[in-house]
Design a protein around this motif. Structure first.
Motif, short mmCIF file in Angstrom:
data_model
loop_
_atom_site.label_atom_id
_atom_site.label_comp_id
_atom_site.label_asym_id
_atom_site.label_seq_id
_atom_site.Cartn_x
_atom_site.Cartn_y
_atom_site.Cartn_z
N UNK A 51 -2.12 24.18 25.52
CA UNK A 51 -1.36 24.18 24.25
C UNK A 51 -1.72 23.03 23.31
N UNK A 52 -2.99 22.59 23.35
CA UNK A 52 -3.42 21.56 22.40
C UNK A 52 -4.93 21.64 22.21
N UNK A 53 -5.39 21.03 21.13
CA UNK A 53 -6.81 20.96 20.83
C UNK A 53 -7.26 19.52 21.08
N UNK A 54 -8.05 19.31 22.12
CA UNK A 54 -8.57 17.98 22.43
C UNK A 54 -10.09 18.08 22.57
N UNK A 55 -10.77 17.06 22.07
CA UNK A 55 -12.23 17.03 22.10
C UNK A 55 -12.78 17.36 23.48
N UNK A 56 -12.23 16.74 24.51
CA UNK A 56 -12.74 16.91 25.87
C UNK A 56 -12.58 18.33 26.40
N UNK A 57 -11.74 19.13 25.76
CA UNK A 57 -11.49 20.49 26.22
C UNK A 57 -12.06 21.55 25.29
N UNK A 58 -12.91 21.16 24.36
CA UNK A 58 -13.48 22.12 23.42
C UNK A 58 -14.99 22.19 23.59
N UNK A 59 -15.55 23.35 23.29
CA UNK A 59 -16.97 23.58 23.46
C UNK A 59 -17.45 24.57 22.39
N UNK A 60 -18.66 24.37 21.89
CA UNK A 60 -19.26 25.29 20.91
C UNK A 60 -20.03 26.37 21.66
N UNK A 61 -19.72 27.62 21.38
CA UNK A 61 -20.37 28.74 22.04
C UNK A 61 -20.73 29.81 21.02
N UNK A 62 -21.79 30.58 21.32
CA UNK A 62 -22.05 31.77 20.52
C UNK A 62 -21.00 32.81 20.91
N UNK A 63 -20.78 33.81 20.09
CA UNK A 63 -19.76 34.82 20.43
C UNK A 63 -19.99 35.50 21.78
N UNK A 64 -21.25 35.77 22.14
CA UNK A 64 -21.52 36.43 23.42
C UNK A 64 -21.14 35.53 24.60
N UNK A 65 -21.56 34.27 24.54
CA UNK A 65 -21.25 33.35 25.64
C UNK A 65 -19.75 33.05 25.69
N UNK A 66 -19.08 33.04 24.53
CA UNK A 66 -17.64 32.82 24.51
C UNK A 66 -16.94 33.92 25.31
N UNK A 67 -17.32 35.16 25.08
CA UNK A 67 -16.72 36.27 25.81
C UNK A 67 -17.00 36.15 27.31
N UNK A 68 -18.25 35.87 27.66
CA UNK A 68 -18.60 35.72 29.07
C UNK A 68 -17.88 34.53 29.71
N UNK A 69 -17.76 33.43 28.98
CA UNK A 69 -17.07 32.23 29.46
C UNK A 69 -15.60 32.55 29.73
N UNK A 70 -14.94 33.21 28.76
CA UNK A 70 -13.53 33.55 28.91
C UNK A 70 -13.28 34.52 30.07
N UNK A 71 -14.23 35.36 30.35
CA UNK A 71 -14.08 36.35 31.44
C UNK A 71 -14.49 35.80 32.79
N UNK A 72 -14.95 34.53 32.81
CA UNK A 72 -15.34 33.90 34.06
C UNK A 72 -16.74 34.23 34.54
N UNK A 73 -17.56 34.84 33.67
CA UNK A 73 -18.93 35.19 34.05
C UNK A 73 -19.90 34.02 33.88
N UNK A 74 -19.47 32.98 33.19
CA UNK A 74 -20.26 31.75 33.06
C UNK A 74 -19.42 30.64 33.67
N UNK A 75 -19.98 30.01 34.67
CA UNK A 75 -19.30 28.90 35.33
C UNK A 75 -19.16 27.74 34.35
N UNK A 76 -18.04 27.08 34.35
CA UNK A 76 -17.81 25.97 33.43
C UNK A 76 -18.83 24.86 33.62
N UNK A 77 -19.38 24.73 34.79
CA UNK A 77 -20.39 23.69 35.03
C UNK A 77 -21.74 24.04 34.42
N UNK A 78 -21.89 25.28 33.95
CA UNK A 78 -23.14 25.70 33.30
C UNK A 78 -23.25 25.17 31.87
N UNK A 79 -22.14 24.74 31.31
CA UNK A 79 -22.16 24.26 29.94
C UNK A 79 -22.72 22.83 29.88
N UNK A 80 -23.09 22.42 28.70
CA UNK A 80 -23.61 21.05 28.52
C UNK A 80 -22.48 20.06 28.33
#
Length: 83
Positions: A51-80
């Motif tokens: 329930x908040x917007x914090x730098x440490x919890x935000x990430x820039x994604x393309x729309x395709x990766x955003x969908x895959x990320x939200x669905x758990x198809x991309x492991x959070x450790x895969x991000x930079x």
């Protein structure tokens, strides 16, 4: 992907820009080959839980990766992003 809840505040512009600059205006998933003219700023831990917007919890994604990320198809450790 569903729309933003009506009572959810927008990410402040300065924070949005900071995330985009950190990501080099590219999708933060290193293996993504998709051109990303339209990046979205996503929550690493879901908004519904934090329930908040914090730098440490935000990430820039393309729309395709955003969908895959939200669905758990991309492991959070895969991000930079490091959390």
């Amino acid at each position: 992907m569903t729309g933003m809840p009506a009572n959810r505040p927008a990410i402040p512009r300065s924070l949005d820009r900071r995330i985009r600059v950190e990501a080099g205006h590219r999708c933060a998933i290193p293996t993504c080959r998709m051109p990303a003219p339209l990046l979205v700023i996503a929550h690493i831990r879901p908004w519904a839980k934090v329930k908040c917007h914090e730098f440490e919890n935000l990430i820039a994604l393309c729309p395709n990766c955003h969908t895959l990320f939200d669905r758990g198809h991309i492991d959070h450790k895969s991000s930079t992003r490091r959390t």
